[in-house]
Design an enzyme around this catalytic site. Sequence first.
Site, PDB file in Angstrom:
ATOM      1  N   CYS A   1     -16.301   1.665   0.129  1.00  0.00           N
ATOM      2  CA  CYS A   1     -15.160   0.802   0.462  1.00  0.00           C
ATOM      3  C   CYS A   1     -14.785   0.881   1.948  1.00  0.00           C
ATOM      4  CB  CYS A   1     -13.965   1.159  -0.417  1.00  0.00           C
ATOM      5  SG  CYS A   1     -13.350   2.837  -0.139  1.00  0.00           S
TER       6      CYS A   1
ATOM      7  N   GLN B   1     -10.027  -3.791  -3.811  1.00  0.00           N
ATOM      8  CA  GLN B   1     -11.338  -3.322  -3.383  1.00  0.00           C
ATOM      9  C   GLN B   1     -12.399  -3.665  -4.433  1.00  0.00           C
ATOM     10  OE1 GLN B   1     -12.093  -1.705  -0.352  1.00  0.00           O
ATOM     11  NE2 GLN B   1     -14.126  -2.256  -1.068  1.00  0.00           N
TER      12      GLN B   1
ATOM     13  N   ARG C   1       0.884  -1.181   0.000  1.00  0.00           N
ATOM     14  CA  ARG C   1       0.000   0.000   0.000  1.00  0.00           C
ATOM     15  C   ARG C   1       0.910   1.216   0.000  1.00  0.00           C
ATOM     16  NH1 ARG C   1      -5.353   1.484   3.407  1.00  0.00           N
ATOM     17  NH2 ARG C   1      -6.126   0.103   1.782  1.00  0.00           N
TER      18      ARG C   1
ATOM     19  N   HIS D   1      -7.081   1.000  -6.652  1.00  0.00           N
ATOM     20  CA  HIS D   1      -7.325   0.090  -5.521  1.00  0.00           C
ATOM     21  C   HIS D   1      -7.997  -1.187  -6.052  1.00  0.00           C
ATOM     22  CE1 HIS D   1      -7.692  -1.279  -1.551  1.00  0.00           C
ATOM     23  NE2 HIS D   1      -8.587  -0.458  -1.044  1.00  0.00           N
TER      24      HIS D   1
ATOM     25  N   ASP E   1     -17.241   7.353  -1.911  1.00  0.00           N
ATOM     26  CA  ASP E   1     -16.037   7.164  -1.098  1.00  0.00           C
ATOM     27  C   ASP E   1     -15.747   8.513  -0.446  1.00  0.00           C
ATOM     28  OD1 ASP E   1     -13.695   6.204   0.031  1.00  0.00           O
ATOM     29  OD2 ASP E   1     -12.528   6.241  -1.825  1.00  0.00           O
TER      30      ASP E   1
ATOM     31  N   ARG F   1     -13.547  -8.634   1.003  1.00  0.00           N
ATOM     32  CA  ARG F   1     -12.113  -8.396   0.791  1.00  0.00           C
ATOM     33  C   ARG F   1     -11.346  -9.674   1.115  1.00  0.00           C
ATOM     34  NH1 ARG F   1     -10.029  -3.240   1.005  1.00  0.00           N
ATOM     35  NH2 ARG F   1      -8.125  -4.327   0.360  1.00  0.00           N
TER      36      ARG F   1
HETATM   37  N1  NVA Z   1      -9.864   6.703  -1.435  1.00  0.00           N
HETATM   38  C1  NVA Z   1      -9.490   6.254  -0.123  1.00  0.00           C
HETATM   39  C2  NVA Z   1      -9.744   4.786   0.020  1.00  0.00           C
HETATM   40  C3  NVA Z   1      -9.377   4.208   1.348  1.00  0.00           C
HETATM   41  C4  NVA Z   1      -9.578   2.731   1.395  1.00  0.00           C
HETATM   42  C5  NVA Z   1      -8.023   6.591   0.111  1.00  0.00           C
HETATM   43  O1  NVA Z   1      -7.215   6.468  -0.818  1.00  0.00           O
HETATM   44  O2  NVA Z   1      -7.686   6.962   1.224  1.00  0.00           O
HETATM   45  N1   CP Z   2     -11.207  -0.250   2.069  1.00  0.00           N
HETATM   46  C1   CP Z   2      -9.957  -0.303   2.533  1.00  0.00           C
HETATM   47  O1   CP Z   2      -8.995  -0.502   1.795  1.00  0.00           O
HETATM   48  O2   CP Z   2      -9.847  -0.176   3.886  1.00  0.00           O
HETATM   49  P1   CP Z   2      -8.503   0.045   4.696  1.00  0.00           P
HETATM   50  O3   CP Z   2      -7.966   1.388   4.355  1.00  0.00           O
HETATM   51  O4   CP Z   2      -8.946  -0.044   6.142  1.00  0.00           O
HETATM   52  O5   CP Z   2      -7.526  -1.040   4.356  1.00  0.00           O
END
Ligand code: NVA
Ligand code: CP
Length: 304
Positions: free
Chosen positions: A262, A136, A106, A133, A223, A290
């Site tokens: 998500c 997801q 990540r 992502h 989101d 997930r």
């Molecule tokens: N769009 C959000 C998704 C988190 C799972 C982010 O990138 O923080």
């Molecule tokens: N939806 C998602 O990726 O959640 P986290 O940021 O908690 O991993």
Amino acid sequence: MKLKTKNLLTLAELTPKEFLGLIDESIKLKKELKKGVNKPILKNKTLAMIFQKPSTRTRVSFETGMFQLGGHAVNLSSNDMQLSRGESVEDTAKTLSRYTDCIMARVYSHDLLEKLSEHSSVPVINGLSDSFHPCQILADFMTIKEKKKKLKGLKIAWIGDGNNVCNSMIYGAALSGIEMSVATPKEFEPDKDVVKESKKSTKIELTSDPFTATKNADVVVTDTYSSIHNSDPKRIKKFLPKYQVNPKLMKTASKDAIFMHCLPAKREQEVTSSVIDSTQSVVWDEAENRLHTQKALLVALIRA
Ligand code: NVA
Ligand code: CP
């Protein structure tokens, strides 16, 4: 099933058949788990998980998934790695490839993932980047298939920020023949290249009107307005009140439309509690899925 691709960085690496096959495999694994069947398909296999950003669902679902498959996951906060002291991505990739069977990362910059995958001899999975992502979206489309019993021919309305999750959802729509209408303020539209590429396979509509997007929609998705990489609180003003998913907006979608997010959600911003806690909301199934989709993905990428 075996995938042609070594890595999963965007979703665009998959063929429609592979994408739909992974979803069916996930549904099978979920059914087996509910019956108490837990085959050690990845016995002695190890997953390295690198986190440059916080996570709840991604971290726990990958770690639990590896455990259930008989393997092991190593959690690596990038701050605790030599990466934070200047060791190169290239050397990190080569080192981790000597110990582990797969790397999930990540990250902020999507380029870092590409570099990691270029220099690693084991598969690399995107656990979220600023741009995409994909994991997801595997879970989201599994959830849609469970609830609607099909994918092709449905319509998704995306409301709010055309962000990383939105980009991947557009790829998912193209892979499964779902139509998608994306309602965002002009300056928050999804990635142009992703839209252009996906339009070759399905209808992708960009609009600034949420009500245009929800018309005849089977799925309504939103989101956060402030992603981890984009958390300036001033952004919120650009979305509210127009782009909030509330009961009034939900009423304009199909009668049996489902609501997805998500997570984590900022309640009363992008979605009201009255929607996320309603019977139309499937967010907890979505979060659970997930686990099942990533298990299917890990098996498809790692199993010899
Ligand atoms: N769009 C959000 C998704 C988190 C799972 C982010 O990138 O923080
Ligand atoms: N939806 C998602 O990726 O959640 P986290 O940021 O908690 O991993």
